[in-house]
Design a protein around this motif. Structure first.
Motif, PDB file in Angstrom:
ATOM      1  N   ASP A 157      99.595  34.744  45.812  1.00 37.98           N
ATOM      2  CA  ASP A 157      99.714  33.507  44.824  1.00 37.98           C
ATOM      3  C   ASP A 157      98.844  32.296  45.538  1.00 37.98           C
ATOM      4  OD1 ASP A 157     100.443  31.913  42.638  1.00 37.98           O
ATOM      5  OD2 ASP A 157     101.798  31.012  44.076  1.00 37.98           O
ATOM      6  N   PRO A 158      97.516  32.678  45.736  1.00 39.83           N
ATOM      7  CA  PRO A 158      96.686  31.385  46.381  1.00 39.83           C
ATOM      8  C   PRO A 158      96.763  30.277  45.495  1.00 39.83           C
ATOM      9  CG  PRO A 158      95.299  33.027  45.333  1.00 39.83           C
ATOM     10  CD  PRO A 158      96.765  33.577  44.983  1.00 39.83           C
ATOM     11  N   ASP A 159      96.205  29.105  46.363  1.00 39.99           N
ATOM     12  CA  ASP A 159      96.334  27.891  45.544  1.00 39.99           C
ATOM     13  C   ASP A 159      95.283  27.736  44.311  1.00 39.99           C
ATOM     14  OD1 ASP A 159      94.362  28.049  47.644  1.00 39.99           O
ATOM     15  OD2 ASP A 159      94.830  26.513  48.441  1.00 39.99           O
ATOM     16  N   TRP A 160      94.338  28.698  44.180  1.00 38.48           N
ATOM     17  CA  TRP A 160      93.536  28.541  43.023  1.00 38.48           C
ATOM     18  C   TRP A 160      93.909  29.295  41.926  1.00 38.48           C
ATOM     19  CZ3 TRP A 160      92.019  33.339  41.701  1.00 38.48           C
ATOM     20  CH2 TRP A 160      91.940  34.434  42.453  1.00 38.48           C
ATOM     21  N   ALA A 161      95.218  29.983  42.065  1.00 34.41           N
ATOM     22  CA  ALA A 161      95.895  30.568  40.906  1.00 34.41           C
ATOM     23  C   ALA A 161      96.192  29.592  40.049  1.00 34.41           C
ATOM     24  CB  ALA A 161      96.944  31.359  41.509  1.00 34.41           C
ATOM     25  N   GLU A 162      96.954  28.585  40.728  1.00 31.01           N
ATOM     26  CA  GLU A 162      97.502  27.484  39.719  1.00 31.01           C
ATOM     27  C   GLU A 162      96.190  26.800  39.000  1.00 31.01           C
ATOM     28  OE1 GLU A 162     100.589  26.630  38.852  1.00 31.01           O
ATOM     29  OE2 GLU A 162      99.839  24.861  37.774  1.00 31.01           O
ATOM     30  N   LEU A 163      95.270  26.579  39.989  1.00 26.91           N
ATOM     31  CA  LEU A 163      94.138  25.717  39.186  1.00 26.91           C
ATOM     32  C   LEU A 163      93.638  26.380  38.149  1.00 26.91           C
ATOM     33  CD1 LEU A 163      92.737  23.124  39.753  1.00 26.91           C
ATOM     34  CD2 LEU A 163      91.204  24.494  41.476  1.00 26.91           C
ATOM     35  N   THR A 164      93.515  27.667  38.203  1.00 25.29           N
ATOM     36  CA  THR A 164      92.864  28.440  37.274  1.00 25.29           C
ATOM     37  C   THR A 164      93.550  29.208  36.324  1.00 25.29           C
ATOM     38  OG1 THR A 164      90.713  29.523  38.024  1.00 25.29           O
ATOM     39  CG2 THR A 164      92.739  30.758  38.223  1.00 25.29           C
ATOM     40  N   ASP A 173      87.215  28.434  48.807  1.00 25.85           N
ATOM     41  CA  ASP A 173      86.884  29.420  47.931  1.00 25.85           C
ATOM     42  C   ASP A 173      87.032  28.788  46.329  1.00 25.85           C
ATOM     43  OD1 ASP A 173      89.237  29.509  48.945  1.00 25.85           O
ATOM     44  OD2 ASP A 173      89.331  31.753  49.191  1.00 25.85           O
ATOM     45  N   TRP A 174      88.126  28.156  46.238  1.00 22.85           N
ATOM     46  CA  TRP A 174      88.014  27.952  44.756  1.00 22.85           C
ATOM     47  C   TRP A 174      86.868  26.925  44.309  1.00 22.85           C
ATOM     48  CZ3 TRP A 174      88.736  22.760  43.912  1.00 22.85           C
ATOM     49  CH2 TRP A 174      89.229  21.848  45.292  1.00 22.85           C
ATOM     50  N   ALA A 175      86.156  26.483  45.071  1.00 22.69           N
ATOM     51  CA  ALA A 175      85.051  25.561  44.604  1.00 22.69           C
ATOM     52  C   ALA A 175      83.745  26.198  43.746  1.00 22.69           C
ATOM     53  CB  ALA A 175      84.366  24.757  45.910  1.00 22.69           C
ATOM     54  N   GLU A 176      83.652  27.351  44.078  1.00 20.25           N
ATOM     55  CA  GLU A 176      82.583  28.248  43.226  1.00 20.25           C
ATOM     56  C   GLU A 176      83.324  28.603  42.037  1.00 20.25           C
ATOM     57  OE1 GLU A 176      79.582  28.668  43.853  1.00 20.25           O
ATOM     58  OE2 GLU A 176      79.490  30.267  42.329  1.00 20.25           O
ATOM     59  N   LEU A 177      84.545  29.138  42.222  1.00 17.34           N
ATOM     60  CA  LEU A 177      85.284  29.544  41.012  1.00 17.34           C
ATOM     61  C   LEU A 177      85.327  28.833  40.094  1.00 17.34           C
ATOM     62  CD1 LEU A 177      86.646  32.061  40.037  1.00 17.34           C
ATOM     63  CD2 LEU A 177      88.764  31.246  40.842  1.00 17.34           C
ATOM     64  N   THR A 178      85.503  27.246  40.395  1.00 24.48           N
ATOM     65  CA  THR A 178      85.999  26.426  39.449  1.00 24.48           C
ATOM     66  C   THR A 178      84.548  25.386  39.257  1.00 24.48           C
ATOM     67  OG1 THR A 178      87.872  25.302  39.306  1.00 24.48           O
ATOM     68  CG2 THR A 178      86.428  24.474  40.776  1.00 24.48           C
TER      69      THR A 178
END
Lengths: 399, 399
Positions: free
Chosen positions: A344-351, B346-351
Motif C-alpha cells: 500500500d504505497p502512498d500513491w495508492a490513496e492519491l490515485t 514516483d507518484w509525480a510521473e503517475l500523476t
DNA sequence: CTGTTAGCGCTTTCAG
DNA sequence: CTGAAAGCGCTAACAG
C-alpha cells in the motif's frame, strides 16, 4: 557549486577520547570499579566512590568504547539487517518495525542495502560476519542457502523476512501470502470483473511471489460453481475459464514482469495491452493514434465489453503497470482497467488504487523478537509467523 | 499465525570462530605472518609460507574479526549515516549515492534512521560515537550544534546533507536551494499563473526550507517589471502585488504546513481552500459548507478566474497537498490547481505533477567523498557543495 | 623473510 | 566493597 580543494593531508590530531584508564586515574581508583559502574553494578560501589566516578566521567566526557567491550564480552549487540530494496516502500516500513524492536531490546541494527544486486548481498553478508554481528535479519533477493552459508555456518542465528530460502531452515515472518492473494482475487471476483491478470515478477526464486501466484490461480479455479483446472504457469499462464461478460466464470492470467529487464517488460506489457484492448472492445493504435473505435467519444469502454482488472503482486509491479497504463491510455486509464495491488504505497490513496496492506511494522518487529530469542539461545524448531493483510478498497475496484 | 514458544533457553554453543592464533598454529607459524597476509603484505612472505597460510585459512574458514582490528588500529572503516526520514524518497535516493561511494572507498555505513524523532537523533549520534565511527554524514531534523556536540566534540569529522546546522562549521552538500526555488517560481510565472502558494514545513529551524522560501519570495518580487517589496514571512505571508487575472503581477503567498501536527495542517489547508475557491470563482460546498460567494456553481473554474498554482517545498508537502486536493475536489483536482514540487517522487510521473528533481545520488556520493577526505586529514575550510536541480515539466503546469 | 613482544580499551576472575 | 592481573583478537614495532 563551490568546492575548494586545498588537499592538505595531515592526519588530524583528534583530541584522543578518554579511556577507562583515564577515568580511573581521574577518579583515583582502579579500572575495575569504573567497569562496574558502567555495567550498573551500583550495589557494589560505595556511595563515595560512585560519586567520584560519576564526576570523573562527566569531567572527561567519557564514553565507553563499544568495540572494546564487544571484543572482551564476545557480544556487541549488533545485528545485521539485509535489505533487498529500499526503494520498495514495503522495505522501509518493515524497517520501522525493526528499529522500534531493536530500540526496545537494546540492539543496534546494521542496515545493509543490497539495492537488488546479488553480489552486494553476498558482500554484505560476509561483512556482517566479520563484524561479528550477533544475528541477521534477511530480506533478500537471490539468496540461496549457499549465500547465507558464511553467516549461518558461523552459527549466527538468522531470521527471514517475507521469503524463505530454499535449503535453509530458519524462523521466518511475513505476510500470509496465500490468504492475501485469495482475499484480493475474491474481491475482484465479487466486484464482477470478468478477466483478471495477475502481474508478478519472476517467481521461480522467490517463495512469496510463488505463493501469491499459486493462491491466485487456486482462487480463480475455485470460483463460485465447479472447480476449474489450474492453468499452466508460464510466461503467461491461463487460469480459469472464459466467461462471457455477464455471469460466467472469470478468466485468469498470470503476467510475468521482469522489472530488471526493460525489453522483457515491454514485451509483457504489449501482451497486456492487447488483452485490454480486446476486452475493452477498443482498438488502440500505438503511440501515435488511439482508439478509433466507438464513434462517439462517449465512454472509453464499450457497454458490453468485459470488465478487466489487474492484480499486482507488489508495489513495484503496480507502479510499473500504472505508469504504463497512464502513458498509454491517459490520465483516465482507470476507467478502462481496475488495479489492485498487494502493498500500500502512498500513491495508492492519491490515485484511488485498491490495495492489500501488509502489516509491515509488525513484520519487522516480530522478526527482531524472533532473532533476539535465538540470540538468547532458544532452540525451538524453525517457526513461521504469517501475518494477515488488510484489504483497502478504493475507487479503482469499487465503481 | 503459528508461533511455537517452547522457550528452552540454553545459551547456544556457537562453534567458536577461528582466531588468528588458530590459523597461526594450523599453518605452523606466528600470528605476525598471518596478520601480514591479511593485510596484503604479500611481498614479505615466502611463497611457501604464503601457501600454508592460505591453506590454513581456507581449512578453518577463518574470517578476521573487524572489531579487534579496529580496536588495535584505531580505525574501523565505519562511518555513521544519520537520516531524518526514510519515508521521504529523497532520503533513500541520497542513500544510494552514499552506499556507492562507501563501496568505492572501502567504508561501511552505519545507517541510523531517526524517523523524525529528535530524541532518536540524539540517541543515535551518541551511539555512533561509542562505536567509534570515523565520521558521520548528517541529514537531520532538529539538529542544533548542541546535538552534534558528542560527535564533533570528539573530533569526529562530519558532513552535512541538505541542511546546515546553525553553530556548526562543517562541509555540507545539497541542492542549490535558491536557484531551485527561483527556477520553479519562474516556470510558474512564465506559465501564466496569477497566484502562487509556496507550501513549506515550518522553516525557522531548517536552512534549506528557509532558503527555498526566501528565494521564492524574491523571485515573486522580481517579476518582470519593477521589483516588489518582500511580503512578511509568517504563517501566511504575502508576497508580490495583486494582479488582476490578465497580465498584472502575480500574487505570492507562503503557506506553512506543519506535517507533524494534524490540526495545524487542517487549518492551513482550510486557508488554502478558501483561496482556491476564491481564485477559481467556484462555490464549493464541502462537507462543512462554505464559500457562499460567487453565485453560480457553473464550471469548476470560471472563464476569467485567476489561475492558481501550488509550489511545494518538498515531496512530503506535495503529497499532503495532493491528497487533500484530491479528497476535496475529486480525481480531477488538477484542472483547478497546478502543483509543482521540489523532489521527484514516483507518484509525480503517475500523476503528472511538475517537479524539480534533486541530484540526490550525487549529493550522497559527494558527501561521502568529502567525509573521506576529512577522515584522511584534509584541513580545508568548511566547504559547501551546491548542486543544481532539474525542472521536469509535466501536465500539471503545462496545459 | 619471520617470530617475539607489547599493548588497543574493556571485562572478569580472583584475591584482598 | 575494591583492585591487580589476565586476557578478547589483532597489529605494530623490534629484533633476529
Amino acid at each position: 557549486m563551490s568546492t575548494t580543494s586545498t588537499t592538505s593531508t595531515t592526519p588530524q590530531t583528534a583530541p584522543r577520547r578518554a579511556t577507562i584508564t583515564d577515568v580511573a586515574r581521574e577518579a583515583g581508583t582502579g579500572k575495575t570499579s569504573i567497569s562496574r559502574y558502567l555495567n550498573g553494578e551500583m550495589s557494589v560501589l560505595s556511595p563515595d566512590l560512585r560519586a567520584r566516578i560519576e564526576a570523573a566521567i562527566a569531567r572527561l566526557d567519557y564514553q565507553p568504547n563499544q568495540m572494546a567491550r564487544g571484543l572482551k564480552r564476545g557480544r556487541n549487540r549488533l545485528i545485521g539487517m539485509l535489505l533487498a530494496d529500499l526503494t520498495n516502500p514495503y522495505t522501509v516500513e518493515v524497517l520501522q518495525g525493526v528499529e522500534a524492536a531493536c530500540h526496545a531490546l537494546g540492539l543496534m541494527p546494521l542496515i545493509c542495502h543490497a539495492a537488488n544486486e546479488v553480489e552486494m548481498e553476498r558482500r554484505y553478508l560476509q561483512l556482517l560476519t566479520t563484524y561479528r554481528v550477533e544475528g541477521v535479519i534477511v530480506n533478500a533477493l537471490g539468496v540461496r542457502e549457499e549465500t547465507l552459508r558464511p553467516v549461518v555456518g558461523s552459527g549466527i542465528p538468522a531470521v527471514l523476512v517475507d521469503r524463505l530460502v530454499d535449503g535453509l531452515v530458519a524462523d521466518m515472518v511475513g505476510l500470509d501470502n496465500r490468504a492475501a492473494a485469495e482475499l484480493g482475487t475474491r474481491h475482484l471476483l465479487e466486484s464482477g470483473f470478468d478477466e483478471i491478470w495477475f502481474a508478478v515478477q519472476p517467481f521461480e526464486q522467490v517463495s512469496s511471489r510463488q505463493l501469491r501466484e499459486a493462491a491466485f490461480r487456486e482462487a480463480m479455479g475455485a470460483q463460485a460453481g465447479q472447480a476449474g483446472q489450474a492453468g499452466q504457469a508460464g510466461q503467461v499462464g491461463q487460469v480459469g475459464q472464459v466467461g462471457q461478460g455477464g455471469k460466467g466464470r472469470a478468466r485468469g492470467h498470470t503476467l510475468v514482469l521482469n522489472l530488471a529487464d526493460t525489453a522483457e517488460v515491454e514485451r509483457s506489457l504489449a501482451e497486456l495491452d492487447r488483452a485490454i484492448d480486446a476486452a475493452t472492445n477498443a482498438g488502440h493504435s500505438g503511440r501515435g493514434g488511439n482508439l478509433a473505435n466507438s464513434g462517439g467519444a462517449a465512454r472509453p469502454a464499450a457497454p458490453h465489453s468485459r470488465r478487466i482488472a489487474l492484480f499486482a503482486a507488489n508495489a513495484p509491479v503496480a507502479l510499473c503497470l500504472a505508469l504504463h497504463l497512464k502513458a498509454r491510455y491517459g490520465a483516465d486509464w482507470q476507467s478502462r482497467v481496475a488495479l489492485l495491488s498487494i502493498d500500500d504505497p502512498d500513491w495508492a490513496e492519491l490515485t484511488g488504487v485498491t490495495t492489500i496492506r501488509q502489516p509491515t511494522y509488525e513484520i519487522g518487529y516480530r522478526a527482531v523478537e524472533f532473532l533476539h530469542e535465538r540470540i538468547e539461545g532458544v532452540q525451538t524448531a524453525a517457526r513461521d509467523c504469517l501475518l494477515p493483510g488488510e484489504l483497502i478498497v478504493r475507487a479503482s475496484t469499487s465503481r
